[in-house]
Write an enzyme that holds these catalytic residues in place. Structure first.
Site, short mmCIF file in Angstrom:
data_model
loop_
_atom_site.label_atom_id
_atom_site.label_comp_id
_atom_site.label_asym_id
_atom_site.label_seq_id
_atom_site.Cartn_x
_atom_site.Cartn_y
_atom_site.Cartn_z
N GLU A 1 -4.87 -4.83 10.40
CA GLU A 1 -3.69 -3.79 10.88
C GLU A 1 -4.12 -3.04 12.29
O GLU A 1 -4.86 -2.29 12.16
CB GLU A 1 -3.98 -2.79 9.83
CG GLU A 1 -3.93 -3.58 8.24
CD GLU A 1 -3.20 -2.43 7.38
OE1 GLU A 1 -2.24 -2.86 6.51
OE2 GLU A 1 -3.54 -1.56 7.14
N LYS B 1 0.25 4.34 -0.29
CA LYS B 1 -0.62 5.42 0.40
C LYS B 1 -0.32 6.75 -0.47
O LYS B 1 -0.25 6.56 -1.76
CB LYS B 1 -0.07 5.76 1.77
CG LYS B 1 -0.23 4.42 2.77
CD LYS B 1 0.33 4.55 4.07
CE LYS B 1 0.01 3.36 4.82
NZ LYS B 1 0.33 3.30 6.05
N ASN C 1 0.94 -1.10 -0.15
CA ASN C 1 0.13 -0.03 0.02
C ASN C 1 0.86 1.10 0.05
O ASN C 1 1.55 1.51 1.01
CB ASN C 1 -1.00 -0.09 1.13
CG ASN C 1 -1.70 1.44 1.46
OD1 ASN C 1 -1.84 2.11 0.43
ND2 ASN C 1 -2.33 1.52 2.69
N HIS D 1 -9.10 1.28 5.22
CA HIS D 1 -7.94 1.49 5.96
C HIS D 1 -8.02 2.14 7.25
O HIS D 1 -8.70 3.34 7.00
CB HIS D 1 -6.95 1.92 5.05
CG HIS D 1 -5.44 2.08 5.35
ND1 HIS D 1 -4.97 2.84 6.41
CD2 HIS D 1 -4.39 0.95 5.08
CE1 HIS D 1 -3.77 2.57 6.51
NE2 HIS D 1 -3.59 1.38 6.11
N GLU E 1 -6.36 4.71 8.18
CA GLU E 1 -6.13 6.03 7.79
C GLU E 1 -7.23 6.80 7.38
O GLU E 1 -7.79 7.92 7.43
CB GLU E 1 -4.81 6.37 6.97
CG GLU E 1 -3.69 5.96 7.69
CD GLU E 1 -2.58 5.46 6.65
OE1 GLU E 1 -2.52 5.57 5.43
OE2 GLU E 1 -1.60 5.04 7.53
N SER F 1 3.96 -2.08 10.12
CA SER F 1 5.41 -2.10 10.07
C SER F 1 5.95 -3.33 9.76
O SER F 1 6.89 -3.95 10.46
CB SER F 1 5.70 -1.92 11.71
OG SER F 1 5.40 -0.22 11.96
N GLY G 1 3.07 2.39 10.57
CA GLY G 1 3.95 3.25 10.35
C GLY G 1 4.70 3.85 11.77
O GLY G 1 5.16 4.63 11.78
P1 13P Z 1 3.39 0.55 7.57
O1 13P Z 1 4.05 -1.01 6.99
O2 13P Z 1 4.17 1.71 7.00
O3 13P Z 1 3.55 0.33 8.93
O4 13P Z 1 1.95 0.57 6.94
C1 13P Z 1 1.16 -0.24 7.06
C2 13P Z 1 -0.24 -0.08 6.27
O5 13P Z 1 -0.95 0.70 6.72
C3 13P Z 1 -0.39 -0.91 5.05
O6 13P Z 1 -1.94 -0.71 4.60
#
Ligand code: 13P
Length: 254
Positions: free
Chosen positions: A171, A15, A13, A99, A101, A217, A177
């Site tokens: 997740e 983003k 992903n 997601h 976010e 992560s 992150g």
């Molecule tokens: P990270 O791997 O950067 O922690 O992000 C995970 C994520 O949100 C994948 O959708």
């Protein structure tokens, strides 16, 4: 449930990262690194503006392309939105839905996730539906309650036939992150709980068949431990999927 062989998936992903030129450079470096991988599904989810480049470069390869969001309506006066039909038309095979976010910054709700998931399926896309608890949920012992609520209100509202065509991504928000990956045991316990939700809502067969990815992560350094857990069917990778070499290392972890 171990008798059921689920095909693994590693999805990246991106983003809100990468221009079209950066997308091209990524694919030129990444595709040769994973060209011999046949035992799992590889997916890359670029931002909308790079979908066309990604679809062109991934065409005829072992890499599928996903969008990161969609609007559940087919078309209309909805400035700034993109529908499932449009994503399909652009060459996407998958779409990430719900997601954390999007839940956190764009007010997405479980019922919105359900609507989007149905729209994606209707358009012939494979949805990757995200669930996950906040740190405070976990600290207050509410992880299962939150996962159950997100499941029931979102993917758990599909028909049994619809449900058999989606993937789930677990997740935990505290791991996204932050560099703070869930231990393989914590991730596996959540995956087992989600499978139990699926069994209760649908059937033992659905629970054994649904693919559940872990996200938060994931890096080349920690994928091995996660991979060893039989309830984990792969990973949804954020930051580490932006680099061709590190994403390929995750894909190729044995
Ligand atoms: P990270 O791997 O950067 O922690 O992000 C995970 C994520 O949100 C994948 O959708």
């Amino acid at each position: 449930m171990s008798e059921c062989k689920r095909r693994r998936m590693i999805a990246g992903n991106w983003k809100m990262y990468k221009s079209q030129a950066e997308t091209r450079a990524f694919f030129e470096a990444f595709l040769p690194l994973v060209a011999d991988v046949t035992d799992l599904d590889i997916v890359v989810a670029p931002p909308y503006t790079s979908l066309g480049v990604a679809v062109d470069l991934a065409d005829g390869t072992n890499v599928g392309v996903s969008a990161q969001n969609l609007d559940w309506r087919k078309e209309g006066a909805f400035t700034g939105e993109v529908s499932a039909v449009m994503l399909k038309d652009a060459g996407c095979q998958y779409v990430i839905i719900g997601h954390s976010e999007r839940r956190q910054y764009f007010g997405e709700t479980d019922s919105g996730v359900a609507q989007k998931t149905k729209a994606a399926l209707d358009a012939g896309l494979t949805p990757i539906v995200c669930v996950g608890e906040l740190l405070q949920d976990r600290e207050q012992g509410r992880t299962e309650a939150v996962l159950s609520q997100q499941f029931i209100g979102g993917p758990g509202s599909l028909t049994a036939d619809e449900f058999s065509r989606i993937l789930i991504a677990y997740e935990p928000v505290w791991a996204i992150g932050t560099g703070k990956v869930a231990t393989p045991e914590i991730a596996a316990a959540a995956h087992r709980f989600l499978r139990q939700c699926v069994a209760e809502q649908y059937s033992a067969e659905h629970a054994a068949a649904v693919r559940i990815l872990y996200g938060g992560s994931v890096k080349p350094e920690n994928i091995q431990g996660l991979r060893a857990q039989e309830d984990l069917d792969g990973a949804l990778v954020g930051g580490a999927s932006l680099d061709a070499k590190s994403f390929a290392d995750i894909v190729k972890c044995k």
